[in-house]
Scaffold this motif. Sequence first.
Motif, PDB file in Angstrom:
ATOM      1  N   SER A 102       0.810  -1.233   0.000  1.00 56.00           N
ATOM      2  CA  SER A 102       0.000   0.000   0.000  1.00 56.00           C
ATOM      3  C   SER A 102       0.837   1.275   0.000  1.00 56.00           C
ATOM      4  O   SER A 102       0.407   2.300  -0.504  1.00 56.00           O
ATOM      5  N   ASP A 103       2.046   1.217   0.536  1.00 58.23           N
ATOM      6  CA  ASP A 103       2.836   2.453   0.618  1.00 58.23           C
ATOM      7  C   ASP A 103       3.735   2.675  -0.598  1.00 58.23           C
ATOM      8  O   ASP A 103       4.512   3.616  -0.628  1.00 58.23           O
ATOM      9  N   GLU A 104       3.661   1.778  -1.580  1.00 54.46           N
ATOM     10  CA  GLU A 104       4.633   1.842  -2.685  1.00 54.46           C
ATOM     11  C   GLU A 104       4.154   2.696  -3.856  1.00 54.46           C
ATOM     12  O   GLU A 104       4.864   2.833  -4.845  1.00 54.46           O
ATOM     13  N   GLY A 105       2.949   3.206  -3.771  1.00 54.99           N
ATOM     14  CA  GLY A 105       2.450   4.093  -4.834  1.00 54.99           C
ATOM     15  C   GLY A 105       1.973   3.345  -6.080  1.00 54.99           C
ATOM     16  O   GLY A 105       2.025   3.873  -7.183  1.00 54.99           O
ATOM     17  N   TYR A 106       1.526   2.092  -5.916  1.00 52.59           N
ATOM     18  CA  TYR A 106       1.015   1.340  -7.071  1.00 52.59           C
ATOM     19  C   TYR A 106      -0.502   1.464  -7.142  1.00 52.59           C
ATOM     20  O   TYR A 106      -1.167   1.722  -6.146  1.00 52.59           O
ATOM     21  N   GLN A 107      -1.048   1.239  -8.347  1.00 55.74           N
ATOM     22  CA  GLN A 107      -2.493   1.031  -8.456  1.00 55.74           C
ATOM     23  C   GLN A 107      -2.683  -0.472  -8.434  1.00 55.74           C
ATOM     24  O   GLN A 107      -2.128  -1.159  -9.290  1.00 55.74           O
ATOM     25  N   LEU A 108      -3.467  -0.960  -7.498  1.00 50.81           N
ATOM     26  CA  LEU A 108      -3.622  -2.414  -7.364  1.00 50.81           C
ATOM     27  C   LEU A 108      -5.005  -2.840  -7.816  1.00 50.81           C
ATOM     28  O   LEU A 108      -5.990  -2.156  -7.555  1.00 50.81           O
ATOM     29  N   LYS A 109      -5.075  -3.987  -8.493  1.00 57.37           N
ATOM     30  CA  LYS A 109      -6.367  -4.515  -8.918  1.00 57.37           C
ATOM     31  C   LYS A 109      -6.367  -6.001  -8.574  1.00 57.37           C
ATOM     32  O   LYS A 109      -5.414  -6.706  -8.952  1.00 57.37           O
ATOM     33  N   HIS A 110      -7.398  -6.450  -7.847  1.00 63.94           N
ATOM     34  CA  HIS A 110      -7.407  -7.831  -7.375  1.00 63.94           C
ATOM     35  C   HIS A 110      -8.346  -8.737  -8.186  1.00 63.94           C
ATOM     36  O   HIS A 110      -9.437  -8.322  -8.572  1.00 63.94           O
ATOM     37  N   TYR A 111      -7.892  -9.940  -8.452  1.00 61.54           N
ATOM     38  CA  TYR A 111      -8.711 -10.950  -9.137  1.00 61.54           C
ATOM     39  C   TYR A 111      -8.675 -12.239  -8.331  1.00 61.54           C
ATOM     40  O   TYR A 111      -7.584 -12.694  -7.960  1.00 61.54           O
ATOM     41  N   ALA A 112      -9.860 -12.833  -8.089  1.00 60.40           N
ATOM     42  CA  ALA A 112      -9.902 -14.094  -7.354  1.00 60.40           C
ATOM     43  C   ALA A 112      -9.945 -15.271  -8.329  1.00 60.40           C
ATOM     44  O   ALA A 112      -9.763 -16.423  -7.954  1.00 60.40           O
ATOM     45  N   LEU A 113     -10.211 -14.978  -9.624  1.00 57.21           N
ATOM     46  CA  LEU A 113     -10.283 -16.028 -10.647  1.00 57.21           C
ATOM     47  C   LEU A 113      -9.378 -15.678 -11.822  1.00 57.21           C
ATOM     48  O   LEU A 113      -9.010 -14.508 -12.007  1.00 57.21           O
ATOM     49  N   GLY A 114      -9.072 -16.697 -12.647  1.00 59.20           N
ATOM     50  CA  GLY A 114      -8.160 -16.489 -13.769  1.00 59.20           C
ATOM     51  C   GLY A 114      -8.828 -15.944 -15.025  1.00 59.20           C
ATOM     52  O   GLY A 114      -8.254 -15.090 -15.713  1.00 59.20           O
ATOM     53  N   LEU A 115     -10.028 -16.442 -15.323  1.00 50.03           N
ATOM     54  CA  LEU A 115     -10.657 -16.037 -16.590  1.00 50.03           C
ATOM     55  C   LEU A 115     -10.870 -14.526 -16.710  1.00 50.03           C
ATOM     56  O   LEU A 115     -10.609 -13.951 -17.782  1.00 50.03           O
ATOM     57  N   PRO A 116     -11.339 -13.861 -15.649  1.00 53.21           N
ATOM     58  CA  PRO A 116     -11.488 -12.400 -15.761  1.00 53.21           C
ATOM     59  C   PRO A 116     -10.162 -11.688 -16.055  1.00 53.21           C
ATOM     60  O   PRO A 116     -10.158 -10.624 -16.681  1.00 53.21           O
ATOM     61  N   VAL A 117      -9.050 -12.303 -15.638  1.00 51.21           N
ATOM     62  CA  VAL A 117      -7.750 -11.691 -15.937  1.00 51.21           C
ATOM     63  C   VAL A 117      -7.528 -11.714 -17.444  1.00 51.21           C
ATOM     64  O   VAL A 117      -7.168 -10.712 -18.066  1.00 51.21           O
ATOM     65  N   LEU A 118      -7.771 -12.911 -18.059  1.00 52.93           N
ATOM     66  CA  LEU A 118      -7.607 -13.030 -19.513  1.00 52.93           C
ATOM     67  C   LEU A 118      -8.487 -12.014 -20.234  1.00 52.93           C
ATOM     68  O   LEU A 118      -8.052 -11.372 -21.189  1.00 52.93           O
ATOM     69  N   ALA A 119      -9.731 -11.869 -19.737  1.00 58.43           N
ATOM     70  CA  ALA A 119     -10.643 -10.921 -20.383  1.00 58.43           C
ATOM     71  C   ALA A 119     -10.109  -9.506 -20.248  1.00 58.43           C
ATOM     72  O   ALA A 119     -10.090  -8.737 -21.227  1.00 58.43           O
ATOM     73  N   ASP A 120      -9.627  -9.156 -19.063  1.00 60.52           N
ATOM     74  CA  ASP A 120      -9.162  -7.782 -18.844  1.00 60.52           C
ATOM     75  C   ASP A 120      -7.866  -7.467 -19.595  1.00 60.52           C
ATOM     76  O   ASP A 120      -7.611  -6.313 -19.936  1.00 60.52           O
ATOM     77  N   GLU A 175      -7.236  -7.965 -22.468  1.00 57.12           N
ATOM     78  CA  GLU A 175      -7.547  -7.466 -23.813  1.00 57.12           C
ATOM     79  C   GLU A 175      -7.542  -5.937 -23.817  1.00 57.12           C
ATOM     80  O   GLU A 175      -7.275  -5.305 -24.834  1.00 57.12           O
ATOM     81  N   THR A 176      -7.895  -5.332 -22.658  1.00 55.07           N
ATOM     82  CA  THR A 176      -8.019  -3.873 -22.645  1.00 55.07           C
ATOM     83  C   THR A 176      -7.088  -3.177 -21.648  1.00 55.07           C
ATOM     84  O   THR A 176      -6.815  -2.000 -21.781  1.00 55.07           O
ATOM     85  N   TRP A 177      -6.626  -3.915 -20.641  1.00 53.61           N
ATOM     86  CA  TRP A 177      -5.742  -3.316 -19.644  1.00 53.61           C
ATOM     87  C   TRP A 177      -4.350  -3.869 -19.837  1.00 53.61           C
ATOM     88  O   TRP A 177      -4.192  -5.019 -20.208  1.00 53.61           O
ATOM     89  N   LEU A 178      -3.371  -3.053 -19.466  1.00 55.51           N
ATOM     90  CA  LEU A 178      -2.018  -3.585 -19.524  1.00 55.51           C
ATOM     91  C   LEU A 178      -1.279  -3.250 -18.229  1.00 55.51           C
ATOM     92  O   LEU A 178      -0.741  -2.154 -18.089  1.00 55.51           O
ATOM     93  N   PRO A 179      -1.299  -4.201 -17.271  1.00 56.91           N
ATOM     94  CA  PRO A 179      -0.564  -3.927 -16.032  1.00 56.91           C
ATOM     95  C   PRO A 179       0.936  -4.031 -16.298  1.00 56.91           C
ATOM     96  O   PRO A 179       1.351  -4.710 -17.229  1.00 56.91           O
ATOM     97  N   GLN A 180       1.738  -3.357 -15.497  1.00 63.78           N
ATOM     98  CA  GLN A 180       3.195  -3.511 -15.648  1.00 63.78           C
ATOM     99  C   GLN A 180       3.639  -4.824 -15.034  1.00 63.78           C
ATOM    100  O   GLN A 180       4.558  -5.462 -15.517  1.00 63.78           O
ATOM    101  N   VAL A 181       2.969  -5.190 -13.929  1.00 65.38           N
ATOM    102  CA  VAL A 181       3.368  -6.406 -13.225  1.00 65.38           C
ATOM    103  C   VAL A 181       2.122  -7.199 -12.843  1.00 65.38           C
ATOM    104  O   VAL A 181       1.081  -6.615 -12.530  1.00 65.38           O
ATOM    105  N   ILE A 182       2.223  -8.526 -12.921  1.00 64.93           N
ATOM    106  CA  ILE A 182       1.141  -9.388 -12.415  1.00 64.93           C
ATOM    107  C   ILE A 182       1.729 -10.292 -11.344  1.00 64.93           C
ATOM    108  O   ILE A 182       2.724 -10.981 -11.590  1.00 64.93           O
ATOM    109  N   ILE A 183       1.112 -10.253 -10.165  1.00 62.73           N
ATOM    110  CA  ILE A 183       1.488 -11.198  -9.110  1.00 62.73           C
ATOM    111  C   ILE A 183       0.497 -12.351  -9.260  1.00 62.73           C
ATOM    112  O   ILE A 183      -0.703 -12.175  -9.062  1.00 62.73           O
TER     113      ILE A 183
END
Length: 461
Positions: free
Chosen positions: A26-44, A46-54
């Motif tokens: 939280s203190d590192e200045g990132y925008q965080l987006k959480h996913y509990a499942l894999g398929l929504p990640v694949l869908a996203d 297509e339109t979002w490009l995160p720099q890093v995926i954990i």
Amino acid sequence: MNANHPLIFIVEDSLTLAALYSEYLSDEGYQLKHYALGLPVLADLETWLPQVIILDLELPDISGMEILKFINERHLPCTVLVVTAHGSVDIAVDAMRQGAFDFLTKPFDNKRLCTTVRNAVKHQQLCYLVDSYKENYDRCEFGGFVGNSLPMQAVYRMLESAASSRATVFITGESGTGKEVCAETLHRLSPRKDHPLVVLNCAAIPRDLIESEIFGHIKGSFTGAVSDREGAASRANGGTLFLDEICEMELELQSKLLRFIQTGCFQRVGSNRQERVDIRFVCATNRDPFAEVQAGRFREDLFYRLHVIPVTLPPLRERNDDVLMIAKRFLLEFTKEEGKAFSGFSREVENLFLAYGWPGNVRQLQNVIRNIVVLNNGEMVMPSMLPAPLNQLVPTQSMTRPATEATAALPDLPIKPMWQVEKEAIEKAISQCDGNIPLAATMLELSPSTIYRKRVAWTDA
Ligand SMILES: Nc1ncnc2c1ncn2[C@@H]1O[C@H](COP(=O)(O)OP(=O)(O)OP(=O)(O)O)[C@@H](O)[C@H]1O
Ligand SMILES: [Mg+2]
């Protein structure tokens, strides 16, 4: 890409763990987006490009590996950190092979997570820099040009930065090096692109007609002027006027041109009405303009007025592998036009192309390829299909090595023939430079084409 607040996806089915990671980061200045499942990640993706995926590899719907594969296949510019269960080293190694940047084994602490993510963000930013560097400094094509040799990269950068300005560009280069392509590219990349590009070849127009071609004339101003006529200057208003072969212009007209460039105003032949236009000038010559000035054939003041942004096109023989890249482009183009089946050149032909000096530059190469395609059939271009003078270049035994009869009577001394000494020195330099011929050529103070030429002679000897 937002370098200040990098976007990070946390893909983790355990809500408790996801909340924990979010808190750590939280203190590192990132925008965080959480996913509990894999398929929504694949869908996203297509339109979002995160720099890093954990990425937790064990998800309820699909395997994290599939997400990794998806990113890999599409060459998405994002860095993946995989999270694996304790003791599953094999899986982590597998993930790294699939393109993951690093892995975290559960459980890990705050510090470990923050450092790993920071490294991943840094890595992604560096990748981005390298990509943009490649885009700007390693282009195989630019405007109407094909080629990625170093001297052409310099030309591309020059044209790119000059295009938006109104400053005059002065292009020099041997015949057939692409001076007209240069003028067209400048115009097309400029804010004037929706206005005309008017080309005027000063060498192709009779001397007594050039003034009227540039400035236009009014009816009856000279014999043959049967009606009013607009010149290139009026037609190019708002756009670009390309004065090709500028050194062929007569001195008297040169002073009129100078006045026009200085004031933006001109008069049609036979008229005393001033017209004003807004023009970007580009000019070209295959002569040495400095020599023309010194010889008194080109006005010095006009030269300095025009010589604001000089662009020098290198001869084709100094562009290394560009010759093959351009040859291939012409081959495919003409093959299509002529309904033939050519798809490439044999190794020998490629070597000959690299060894030849191309005095007529790209235009000569274009003519050679056209000739080959029209007169021959087949898939590969073979040495026997080459027109003159390239067919005389096919190396023969006698050309490269002295006849053995002449050496038979010589005493048995440990003296090597010069060609062999030279060959050994060159081959050694190439191997010391890890096969980089242009580098070896620079160190040997030779031109790369000299090396190519010699190597062709040796291999075919
Ligand atoms: N780098 C390149 N890649 C692909 N095609 C090129 C390249 N350079 C030139 N050409 C093509 O080669 C031909 C000759 O180019 P261009 O007419 O621009 O040369 P030039 O320098 O103006 O020649 P000249 O001095 O004879 O007028 C054209 O058909 C052009 O499209
Ligand atoms: Mg030309």
